[in-house]
Design an enzyme around this catalytic site. Structure first.
Site, PDB file in Angstrom:
ATOM      1  N   ASP A 323       0.823  -1.202   0.000  1.00  6.27           N
ATOM      2  CA  ASP A 323       0.000   0.000   0.000  1.00  6.27           C
ATOM      3  C   ASP A 323       0.866   1.264   0.000  1.00  6.27           C
ATOM      4  O   ASP A 323       1.971   1.271   0.534  1.00  6.27           O
ATOM      5  CB  ASP A 323      -0.886  -0.024   1.249  1.00  6.27           C
ATOM      6  CG  ASP A 323      -1.830   1.150   1.336  1.00  6.27           C
ATOM      7  OD1 ASP A 323      -2.727   1.239   0.485  1.00  6.27           O
ATOM      8  OD2 ASP A 323      -1.661   1.986   2.251  1.00  6.27           O
ATOM      9  N   GLU A 352       1.533  -0.136  -4.884  1.00  7.78           N
ATOM     10  CA  GLU A 352       0.420   0.748  -5.234  1.00  7.78           C
ATOM     11  C   GLU A 352       0.936   2.156  -5.525  1.00  7.78           C
ATOM     12  O   GLU A 352       1.581   2.785  -4.687  1.00  7.78           O
ATOM     13  CB  GLU A 352      -0.599   0.828  -4.096  1.00  7.78           C
ATOM     14  CG  GLU A 352      -1.803   1.688  -4.472  1.00  7.78           C
ATOM     15  CD  GLU A 352      -2.444   2.419  -3.299  1.00  7.78           C
ATOM     16  OE1 GLU A 352      -3.616   2.811  -3.439  1.00  7.78           O
ATOM     17  OE2 GLU A 352      -1.777   2.583  -2.255  1.00  7.78           O
TER      18      GLU A 352
END
Length: 610
Positions: A323, A352
């Site tokens: 993330d 990400e």
């Protein structure tokens, strides 16, 4: 598991393994004034190579050398003060287990299915509310916990097999013990513990093993940029530089002098960026409830790298989705990635990077020829620019300007792939838990099918968000609408979309459409490994080919709203190469004459050339 005694409250990691390539192990010991003791290890084959004391005397970091070829299963670490033992722990070293599918990375042969566990299925109501967990289940609260869990996902593994996906990505499953908004998983409060309202550590390991038995890979969602405000560290931070802008917390100024991120990852490589903007990107807190970690602290960096390796080895996962990759310090992100891949060379990691601009994504992709020398070493990044472009392109049809049709814009977008070392390994999607649902953008099931035909046949590793196969809708402006409960996942639901009988007619049509392509794609080497060759779209019809060895697949996408288009394949001789016949996958029909093809509006064709 390690057994703490007396004053020692926490030991992380709780255990480790023999025979790791990196033989150094950091053990974080937490207990009142533990730094005032002297640790020792009597076991001669385990070397206590370094003892690090932090600002806070309640922490002690032990660095062990585990390079000896005959390591014990268990050894004791003693803690003494003034020559007298005051505490002792047993620490366990496990043998590494070799299992089929363990740590074999996801790749272009896979289609990833993204699940938000709390919103998918409640398989064990007895853990909806757990002692010590601050937020209670409330399915009526849009941003509350709804009770989905690992058992609920396990109960429906046959659904994924039936649909035809090959890998499951779960939003974070680590503990999120917050007062509110704990359901999404991105505010971790214990890095080594599965969220008790989802299950247990052993339950997660069993989940991964069951998936492997069914031919499903598992991707774990991890976070190294920030933690939750209720992480156990926050009540007694290890050092004065554990967080970025830690004075918010230490001096009680979090609300009055909040310094948040500017959410502009371009500041990581913008040659004209100001010092203030750069620091805001990498040092600003993601939200007031997500303290920003300072990965420039070498001890925290070791901790985070080791935690990722611990989950990989413990659970047997096949990949990591990291993330907010573009918000952490770049030196650390590169070091982290290299450490993972050195230990697990067959593993895969996707970072990400949620932006609209391809050059920004390319900067964070491994092997990039960046002006500043930065190389993330990432095998994959999220191709969100393609997500936004596909949603824009398939939302429109019957363009009046041949020079600027939606399909030409889509094809021209892919021309930027020269910026990537390996564009085929990009993770692609039409939607996920952070952006508008594709059905909300396109507003037409036929257009969603057209976009999915593209997603599942172009280059990249496609990801489908749970509920896309059921035409779920939702908007980025209301995250609760993006994360709806799956019908039939809870006892008492009026219907179960896990079964054909429980799906509406339009849902079943979409489910069957995706299923047909996915089961074909599973064994289609030309899609897994074939090079992509596309032609300039004419009349808003996009034609491209995938070719591998002697196999070729032709894809036609008619983006027109109302017009059928007749296509002469003579224009594609370099890829047709004399093929006269074909098999159309979606309609399950043979084509006896390839020379002229008529394609209906808002329709895709996938043709295996014969």
């Amino acid at each position: 598991m390690s057994t703490p005694c007396n004053a020692i409250e926490k030991i992380e990691p709780p255990f480790w393994w023999k025979g790791m390539k990196n033989s150094s192990l950091q053990i974080m010991i937490y207990g009142r004034n533990i730094a005032n003791t002297t640790p020792s290890i009597a076991e001669s084959n385990v070397l206590l190579s370094k003892i690090e004391k932090l600002d806070n005397p309640n922490y002690l970091l032990l660095y062990l050398d585990l390079s000896h070829h005959r390591l014990p299963d268990t050894f004791r670490i003693s803690f003494s003060k003034n020559g007298k033992q005051v505490d002792q722990i047993e620490y366990h070293l496990k043998d590494r287990q070799e299992e089929q599918c363990k740590n074999v990375g996801f790749n272009t042969s896979d289609v990833v299915y993204l699940i938000m566990p709390d919103r998918f299925s409640n398989g064990d109501p007895s853990i909806d509310n757990v002692d010590g967990m601050k937020e209670k289940v409330n399915r009526n609260a849009p941003f509350g916990r709804h009770g989905g869990d690992l058992k609920g996902i396990i109960n429906h593994l046959d659904y994924f097999v039936d649909l035809g996906v090959t890998a499951l990505w779960l939003n974070p499953i680590q503990e999120n013990n917050a007062q509110k908004y704990s359901y999404h998983g991105y505010g971790i409060t214990d890095f080594y513990k599965v969220e008790p309202r989802l299950g247990t550590n052993q339950g997660y390991k069993s989940f991964v093993s069951l998936c492997h038995q069914l031919g499903l890979k598992v991707i774990m969602d991890l976070v190294f940029n920030h933690i939750g405000i209720d992480h156990w560290w926050m009540s007694d931070l290890p050092s004065s530089d554990w967080l970025n802008h830690q004075y918010y917390w230490d001096e009680g100024q979090k609300d009055s002098s909040f310094f948040g991120t500017n959410y502009q990852v371009t500041k990581q490589h913008d040659p004209y960026t100001s010092e203030e903007d750069f620091k805001a990107n990498v040092e600003g807190w993601f939200t007031k409830d997500m303290p920003d970690l300072n990965q420039n602290n070498p001890f925290l960096a070791d901790y985070l790298i080791q935690n990722s390796i611990w989950w990989i080895e413990f659970s047997g996962i096949n990949g990591i989705r990291m993330d907010t990759f573009g918000y952490a310090f770049k030196a650390f992100t590169s070091t982290w990635t290299k450490a993972i891949l050195e230990e697990y060379p067959n593993f895969n990691i996707v970072g990400e990077v949620l932006v609209r601009e391809t050059p920004v994504v390319a900067y964070f992709a491994g092997g990039a020829k960046n002006f500043d020398g930065y190389d993330s070493s990432l095998p994959s990044v999220t191709d969100m620019p393609l997500t936004f472009m596909a949603n824009e392109s398939f939302a429109k049809g019957d363009s009046k300007s041949e020079w600027d049709t939606p399909m030409r814009r889509l094809a021209n977008h892919l021309a930027q792939d020269h910026l990537f070392k390996n564009p085929y390994n990009l993770m692609t999607c039409l939607d996920n838990h952070d952006v508008n649902r594709v059905m909300s953008n396109l507003k037409d099931p036929k257009r969603v099918q057209l976009a999915l035909t593209f997603l599942l046949t172009t280059r990249g590793i496609p990801q489908i968000y749970y509920g896309t196969e059921l035409l779920f809708e939702g908007l980025e402006s209301d995250h609760s609408s993006l994360r709806l409960d799956f019908p039939g996942g809870w006892e008492g639901d009026k219907r179960s979309a896990f079964t054909k009988e429980g799906r509406t007619k339009s849902e079943e049509e979409m489910f069957s459409y995706i299923k047909r392509i996915l089961h074909w794609r599973k064994t289609c080497q030309v899609i897994h490994n074939g090079r992509l060759v596309h032609f300039i779209p004419e009349n808003d019809v996009y034609v491209y080919f995938r070719a591998f060895n002697d196999d070729t697949v032709m894809v036609l996408l008619n983006n027109n709203e109302t017009k059928s288009i007749t296509v002469s394949t003579a224009n594609f001789n370099s890829m047709i190469k004399g093929a006269k016949k074909g098999y159309e996958v979606i309609s399950d029909r043979n084509i006896d004459d390839l020379s002229i093809l008529t394609i209906q509006p808002k329709t895709g064709m996938i043709i295996e050339l014969k």
